[in-house]
Write an enzyme that holds these catalytic residues in place. Structure first.
Site, short mmCIF file in Angstrom:
data_model
loop_
_atom_site.label_atom_id
_atom_site.label_comp_id
_atom_site.label_asym_id
_atom_site.label_seq_id
_atom_site.Cartn_x
_atom_site.Cartn_y
_atom_site.Cartn_z
N LEU A 198 -3.69 -38.83 36.28
CA LEU A 198 -3.98 -38.51 37.51
C LEU A 198 -3.33 -37.42 38.16
O LEU A 198 -3.14 -37.31 39.38
CB LEU A 198 -3.25 -39.90 38.49
CG LEU A 198 -4.13 -41.17 38.02
CD1 LEU A 198 -3.24 -42.43 38.65
CD2 LEU A 198 -5.54 -41.18 38.10
N ASP A 240 -7.83 -29.90 38.74
CA ASP A 240 -6.73 -30.59 39.45
C ASP A 240 -6.03 -29.86 40.72
O ASP A 240 -5.68 -30.34 41.63
CB ASP A 240 -5.68 -31.06 38.28
CG ASP A 240 -6.33 -31.72 37.44
OD1 ASP A 240 -7.51 -31.99 37.31
OD2 ASP A 240 -5.90 -31.81 36.13
C1 GLA Z 1 -7.00 -32.48 32.60
C2 GLA Z 1 -7.21 -31.18 33.11
C3 GLA Z 1 -8.25 -30.59 33.72
C4 GLA Z 1 -9.72 -31.08 33.35
C5 GLA Z 1 -9.66 -32.59 32.64
C6 GLA Z 1 -10.81 -33.08 31.88
O1 GLA Z 1 -7.01 -33.23 33.85
O2 GLA Z 1 -5.97 -30.74 33.73
O3 GLA Z 1 -8.40 -29.27 34.20
O4 GLA Z 1 -10.03 -30.35 32.27
O5 GLA Z 1 -8.41 -32.63 31.81
O6 GLA Z 1 -12.04 -32.87 32.93
#
Ligand code: GLA
Length: 394
Positions: A133, A180
């Site tokens: 998360l 994120d």
């Molecule tokens: C992690 C990474 C993101 C993305 C997701 C998969 O959360 O931090 O940048 O690549 O995995 O979608």
């Protein structure tokens, strides 16, 4: 099981203030940055593709007061530990420790020419760690924003997201994409966003008020799979290298269509073909999901979530037994539009889009069935889409 209420949010901030006051003398200002859940568009951000995250009302809070010198004294309430370093140290060594995120953002901001003031800081996060998360983007963005604010510096939000991603890529050493940090900076309450990770243009998408984000934590720590994440990235890069010999001008899998991929399948191994197929089809699903959300067609959205999960499980191979069980249980329940793994995978959480009226029944039904099948007791968070980084008003 937990529902995060406004009372708990205030309690969280009050606890942080108390902790700050027990260690430092100055009066702090509080800032917060949210965790995130991705509705659809997984492992596409580092392929220049599309993602659809929303911020959640679990967050990392930073209490901060400036100092006269260039020392950062940082206390983590979660780890009950205080560290100290000087901003004059230049590039500092990583220590494989929670403080790398703090050192990393301080390094990235200074490196970009933002001269920071020293500060006393206490940090408290209620974003579960290792659950997919985005607790790391939460701590990065909250800390970077707080440091800039007390230094009287303004950085545009997309730039802030990029600097926090740089901290994670080049300092902490995780090759994450931009999703994120971007959503932690740009989120709007009640909305998801559809982000084009190449141009960084995005569209806000309102979520209906009677639809909830039900996040089910498998309690399988996804940290253990950090190496696999980097392997997937390398496989995508290898796919692009091989396809570029017959598709000149492509820069990433974003530029490849399904017809092209099938035409040049012989250039790829079976594994590389499946990795590429996931990315190409997932980008199409995000586009279709955006249209579905805009016409309020949540049943269609739910089908796309199911296809996304299957693709992540079979083609990209980043799911695991517990995630598959959690999704299978959720989709059988009354009141669930759709369900899939969310985040990097190999454990962590699933996201289900559900009718608000079904929440109470769903929490119990999913938790009970999951525990029976796996022997693990899940945590279930009922979230609504929250706002991005800012001052914590309490
Ligand atoms: C992690 C990474 C993101 C993305 C997701 C998969 O959360 O931090 O940048 O690549 O995995 O979608």
């Amino acid at each position: 099981m937990s529902t995060y209420s406004l009372d708990q949010r205030t309690a969280h901030w009050t606890e942080l203030k108390l902790q700050f006051n027990s260690i430092f003398e100055a009066a702090p200002t509080l800032y917060r940055a949210p965790g995130r859940v991705n509705l659809i568009g997984e492992h596409t951000d580092y392929n220049d593709g599309f993602v659809m995250p929303a911020a959640i009302d679990l967050s990392c809070c930073v209490a901060i007061a400036p100092r006269k010198d260039r020392q950062l004294v940082v206390h983590s309430v979660n780890f009950n530990e205080t560290i100290e370093f000087s901003l004059n140290d230049g590039k500092m060594e990583t220590t494989d420790h929670w403080s790398d995120y703090i050192r990393g953002v301080a390094w990235a901001l200074e490196h970009a020419g933002h001269k920071l003031r020293g500060a006393e800081i206490a940090i408290l996060s209620n974003i579960p760690i290792g659950a997919g998360l985005s607790s790391s983007a939460g701590i990065e963005v909250a800390t970077a924003y707080a440091l800039l604010e007390i230094s009287g510096l303004q950085v545009e939000r997309t730039e802030l997201a990029k600097l926090c991603q740089k901290a994670e890529n080049d300092y902490v050493g995780a090759r994450c994409g931009i999703m994120d940090q971007f959503i932690a900076c740009h989120a709007q309450a009640g909305h998801a966003i559809m982000l084009d990770c190449r141009s960084l243009n995005y569209r806000t998408l309102p979520l209906k008020s009677d639809v909830c984000l039900l996040i089910s934590n498998t309690m399988v720590d996804h940290h253990l799979a950090g190496g696999e994440y980097n392997v997937r990235r390398a496989e995508c890069e290898e796919g692009v290298r091989r396809l570029a010999s017959v598709l000149p001008g492509i820069e990433s899998l974003r530029d490849v269509s399904m017809a092209e991929l099938d035409r040049h399948r012989d250039r790829l191994t079976d594994v590389l073909y499946r990795r590429c197929r996931h990315v190409v089809t997932e980008n199409l699903r995000v586009t279709e999901a955006t249209a579905a959300l805009q016409r309020d067609d949540l049943n269609c959205f739910g089908h796309l979530m199911a296809d996304s999960h299957r693709s992540l499980r079979d083609d990209y191979e980043v799911s695991c037994f517990e995630l598959d069980v959690m999704v299978e249980i959720a989709v059988k329940q009354e009141g669930v539009y759709g369900s899939r793994m969310t985040g990097g995978g190999f454990g962590g959480c699933t996201i289900s889009l559900v009718k608000e009226e079904s929440i109470a029944h769903l929490q119990h039904a999913i938790a009970e069935a999951y525990e029976e099948k796996t022997g693990r007791r899940p945590e279930i968070y009922v979230c609504s889409a929250a706002e991005g980084v800012g001052i914590a008003k309490c």
